[in-house]
Each structure stands twice: as C-alpha cells, then as structure tokens.
Design an enzyme around this catalytic site. Structure first.
Site, short mmCIF file in Angstrom:
data_model
loop_
_atom_site.label_atom_id
_atom_site.label_comp_id
_atom_site.label_asym_id
_atom_site.label_seq_id
_atom_site.Cartn_x
_atom_site.Cartn_y
_atom_site.Cartn_z
N GLN A 121 -29.22 12.43 39.03
CA GLN A 121 -30.44 12.90 38.53
C GLN A 121 -30.45 13.19 36.55
O GLN A 121 -29.82 13.74 36.49
CB GLN A 121 -31.66 13.91 39.32
CG GLN A 121 -32.50 14.12 38.46
CD GLN A 121 -33.17 15.85 39.65
OE1 GLN A 121 -32.25 16.29 40.22
NE2 GLN A 121 -34.58 15.89 39.38
N HIS A 127 -38.28 13.28 41.13
CA HIS A 127 -38.79 11.66 40.88
C HIS A 127 -38.54 10.90 42.09
O HIS A 127 -37.09 10.97 41.77
CB HIS A 127 -39.21 11.69 39.58
CG HIS A 127 -37.89 11.56 38.98
ND1 HIS A 127 -36.85 12.33 38.16
CD2 HIS A 127 -36.84 10.39 38.46
CE1 HIS A 127 -35.88 12.32 37.72
NE2 HIS A 127 -35.84 10.86 37.89
#
Length: 194
Positions: A121, A127
């Site tokens: 990430q 997301h």
C-alpha cells in the site's frame, strides 16, 4: 480505534483526501459532462463521486482504465471502514467493473486492495484498484505477463486521453445504473442495487 459517528477529518498531505475534498458528490445517474482535473495537484480524473466514495483514474496506470475507488473519509485500511462504507464499496466495485469493461472493451480485470506498507500500500488511505487486463497473448507476446499488487510497467497517465476516458466511464456508470434500475422496476421483488 475510530468513532463511526464522527468521521475522521481529511488527513493533511493525503492525496486521496485532497481529491475527495475538491470533488463534490454528484448523482451518478446524471453525471457532469466534464469535471476539472486541475482542482487537485496532481490532477485527478474523477469518474464517480458519492457522499461516501470517490473513484478516479490512477495517475500511474498499469493499463488503460486503471481505476482507484476509495472512501471519501480518511480510512487507512479496509478494516477501518464503517459498515455503510463497506456496503457502498462492494456495490460500486461491481458497478464500476461493469462500466470499466464497456468503456475499455477489456473483458478481464483485477480488483486489488492492499493494507499497509508491507502489503504494497503506497498511499495510506484505503482504496481498491480495478485494473483492466488486456489479453497479451493476442499480441504474440506469450512469455510476457502482467504483475499484480502495484508492480509492473507503469507510465504517466496522458491527460488528454484521461479526460475522454473519464467522461466515457461516467457515461457508462450512468447507463449501467439506469439498466439496473429498469431491471429492478420490472422485477419488484428484486432489491435495489444502489
């Protein structure tokens, strides 16, 4: 631990919070024909903006149409989202997937979601990636493969192409939603999709 009754304020320096703050929600059934990508830095090409979520083109796409879907509120990991946000995310991943196939003509795609730096990430705001995967075998490159989890050949998003693609995605999202509304109306026992 966060309090879902009092959502966190935008995280200073978070690019996804900046995008969410600059793009007001709109009715996905009646999207604006154009949105200014220059409201944020770097520019953002928004394809969906609801009270709880925002979706936009990745600025370093792995393939044409690579989308990001995130919560409007700052949530570092998927385990931090509220139950209502989780329902919205699930519904819109499905809807965005259908619209993405129509807009790009690519029938296969990945949905990827990373949690934390060790899991690749990069932006610490929860997301999902929706990544179209064109069939590379058709080009004769049988030894080449796409890599996952944000690794692979990435090029900067072309702004001119992104404006056109984002508009087409907004249009396809509206069409998919309208089709689903009509289907739900013709089958009264079916639940509303979104």
């Amino acid at each position: 631990m966060f309090d879902p009754q009092s959502p966190p304020s935008p995280e200073q320096g978070c690019p996804f919070c900046a995008i969410a703050a600059k793009h007001d929600p709109y009715d996905p059934l009646h999207p604006p024909s154009s949105l200014s990508p220059h409201l944020t830095s770097p520019v953002s090409f928004v394809v969906l903006s609801t009270p709880s979520l925002v979706a936009f083109l990745d600025i370093l796409p792995l393939s044409r149409g690579h989308l990001l879907l995130c919560t409007r509120a700052h949530r570092p990991k998927v385990s931090d989202v509220t139950p209502a946000e989780a329902r919205d995310l699930g519904g819109y991943i499905r809807l965005l997937s259908r619209a993405l196939v129509r807009a790009t003509g690519v029938a296969d795609w990945n949905v990827v979601q990373n949690n934390g730096a060790a899991a690749a990430q990069v932006v610490p705001h929860m997301h999902f990636h929706l990544i179209p995967r064109p069939d590379i075998r058709a080009s004769g490159r049988t030894r080449e493969s796409f890599t996952m989890f944000g690794r692979g050949t990435r090029e900067e998003l072309d702004d001119d192409e992104a404006v056109i693609l984002a508009a087409e995605l907004r249009k396809q999202i509206a069409i998919v939603m309208e089709e689903e509304n009509q289907e739900a109306a013709s089958h009264p026992t079916a639940r509303s999709k979104l």
